[in-house]
Enzyme design. Structure first.
Site: not given
Ligand SMILES: Nc1nc2c(ncn2[C@@H]2O[C@H](COP(=O)(O)OP(=O)(O)OP(=O)(O)O)[C@@H](O)[C@H]2O)c(=O)[nH]1
Ligand SMILES: [Ca+2]
Length: 496
Positions: A174, A203-207
């Site tokens: 990732e 939402g659950a990890s950072t890279q």
């Molecule tokens: N404010 C805001 N938050 C968002 C938006 N889209 C997603 N998020 C939030 O931002 C965070 C990261 O979103 P994503 O990058 O889509 O995360 P993900 O791919 O589902 O999660 P991972 O599996 O950890 O990579 C999550 O808490 C989402 O709920 C947006 O348009 N605006």
């Molecule tokens: Ca992601």
């Protein structure tokens, strides 16, 4: 006699000129056709397509990429043409009804079918990569995670595309493919110039991924990735922190604040006037939260905001462990990190949050000041100012902003000086920054290890050649039209 000899000489001379020009024109036509074939210019542009599903912890997105057919090995040419956000939560949330995970993808897949030309469907590769949400589900219950993956696999197999597999990608993949995407889109790989680091907050990890000056492979092999791309070797440092995505971090912070078992929690990371009842289970059900629910008979607590940025910073700092580094240097939780190097692109939630807070181009100090002011703003006022923003997102921006500042400075060691090296980005040249494009480029071998041979002619050379050949043809036609008058002139000469 002299006149006749002159006429004969003239005729011979004309024949020679005509022969010469005819040879020249035939050569020109042959050159024109050959060049056109060799250049294979996309006069009749044909595109190929690829689809990647990013099954994230918070939601799934379907990305469609396209590139000109015949030009697959030319870096910097694949681009995103469409992104479809799947309705509802991420596939890991379907653990209760795993069979429905696949069905959730249907509408975005139908959209892909309508956007990609029918004749390309069968040859369009289709991949699904699941990230931290599914990693956590697998840790909790492997058979449930298998059922969820099985359900999405079944749905994707029934699509007309060339299904290539659905799997949980590693944190290392990732991070590394996020780095490939960012550098591919900014054309840095092709140029072989300096690269840019990649920061992804989910939402659950950072890279975090970057080319480090110091060879860290000896210190920590698990953080080292090597790539040979376009004739250049890259030694990449990458690390994925599971549980340090912004949703899981909020659970960690809340679990630390609810340990006493009090019926209400005063949280400095939420606005004054904010108050909601939360179930303990929403905080303690995650495998990221190691501590158990406090021993109280109640199922919920009241989450009350106080909006104090400096106290919030202390709350957030407590989720990192800064002790116990067994390497020469660490970020946090005992994880090796070499000194930061070069510019960085920060995307996903780094961008959503910093963009909302209007902090994408401020100094670190100014960002801290602005965030403090924002956090202390009453909740009613915040809601009035942003009636169109989802309340869940709105309530969490103060916490998320504080976490981002702490992660980047306390965690990754960015300073006031190096803060300016970070660019908060969503898209690069129209394509979203994220791991999906790099993943597809890798699986389809679209970035060659060695620099491809230079084309027979650069585009400018091709245009120049076409210009001269056209000029030549023009003069030939001009010559022919003039020549049609010559015999009359000649006969007149003869009569005279
Ligand atoms: N404010 C805001 N938050 C968002 C938006 N889209 C997603 N998020 C939030 O931002 C965070 C990261 O979103 P994503 O990058 O889509 O995360 P993900 O791919 O589902 O999660 P991972 O599996 O950890 O990579 C999550 O808490 C989402 O709920 C947006 O348009 N605006
Ligand atoms: Ca992601």
């Amino acid at each position: 006699m002299a006149e006749q000899r002159e006429i004969k000489e003239n005729n011979a001379w004309h024949k020679a000129v005509i022969l010469f020009i005819t040879v020249l024109v035939i050569t020109a036509i042959v050159a024109l056709v050959t060049t056109a074939v060799l250049q294979n210019q996309p006069l009749l542009q044909k595109y190929k397509y690829g689809i990647v599903l990013d099954a994230g912890s918070s939601h799934t997105a379907v990305y469609i990429y396209e590139w000109p057919a015949e030009k697959e090995n030319d870096t910097g040419r694949v681009q995103q043409t469409h992104a479809c956000k799947v309705k509802g939560a991420g596939i890991s949330s379907y653990s209760v009804f795993p069979g429905q995970a696949g069905a959730s993808l249907k509408s975005c897949m139908k959209e892909a079918e309508s956007l990609i030309p029918l004749r390309r469907h069968h040859e369009t590769p289709l991949y699904l990569g699941a990230t931290a949400g599914m990693r956590l589900l697998r840790m909790e219950n492997q058979s449930l995670s298998d059922l969820v993956l099985g359900s999405v696999e079944e749905a994707l197999r029934s699509s007309p595309f060339s299904y290539q597999g659905a799997r949980i990608i590693t944190g290392q993949e990732e991070g590394a493919f996020g780095w490939v995407t960012v550098n591919y889109l900014s054309d840095r790989l092709k140029q072989g110039s300096g690269t840019t680091g990649a920061l992804d907050l989910g939402g659950a990890s950072t890279q975090i991924s970057f080319v480090a000056n110091q060879d860290g492979a000896e210190e920590s092999a698990e953080n080292a990735v090597t790539f040979r791309l376009y004739g250049n070797d890259y030694f990449l440092y990458t690390h994925s922190f599971l549980c340090y995505g912004k949703d899981q971090v909020l659970k960690l912070a809340l679990s630390q604040q609810t340990q006493s078992g009090d019926s209400s929690v005063l949280d400095p990371c939420f606005h004054p006037g904010y108050s909601v009842d939360r179930d303990y289970s929403s905080v303690y059900s995650s495998p990221c939260v190691m501590t158990g629910k406090p021993l109280v008979s109640r199922d919920s607590f009241t989450h009350i905001g106080t909006g104090n940025a400096s106290q919030c910073q202390e709350v957030v700092r407590r989720i990192f462990n800064f002790s116990g580094c067994s390497f020469s240097r660490c970020s946090f939780n005992g994880v090796y990190q070499p000194p930061l190097q070069g510019p960085f692109g920060a995307f996903s939630a780094f961008y959503f949050v910093m963009n909302f807070l209007n902090l994408t181009s401020d100094s670190l100090e100014r960002s801290r000041e602005k965030l403090a002011l924002y956090c202390s703003t009453p909740w009613t006022q915040i809601k009035q100012q942003h009636p169109d923003v989802k309340e869940k997102y709105l309530a969490e921006y103060c916490f998320s902003g504080s976490y981002i500042l702490s992660l980047l400075t306390d965690g990754y060691n960015f300073t006031s000086d190096t803060w300016t090296h970070i660019t908060f980005i969503k898209k690069i040249s129209g394509s979203d920054a994220g791991w999906t494009l790099g993943y597809m480029l890798n699986l389809t071998n679209m970035i060659p290890a060695e620099a491809p041979e230079t084309p027979p002619l650069p585009h400018a050379g091709y245009i120049t050649l076409l210009f001269f050949i056209s000029l030549l043809l023009f003069f030939f036609l001009l010559f022919l039209s003039l020549r049609s008058r010559w015999p009359r002139c000649n006969s007149q000469t003869q009569i005279i």
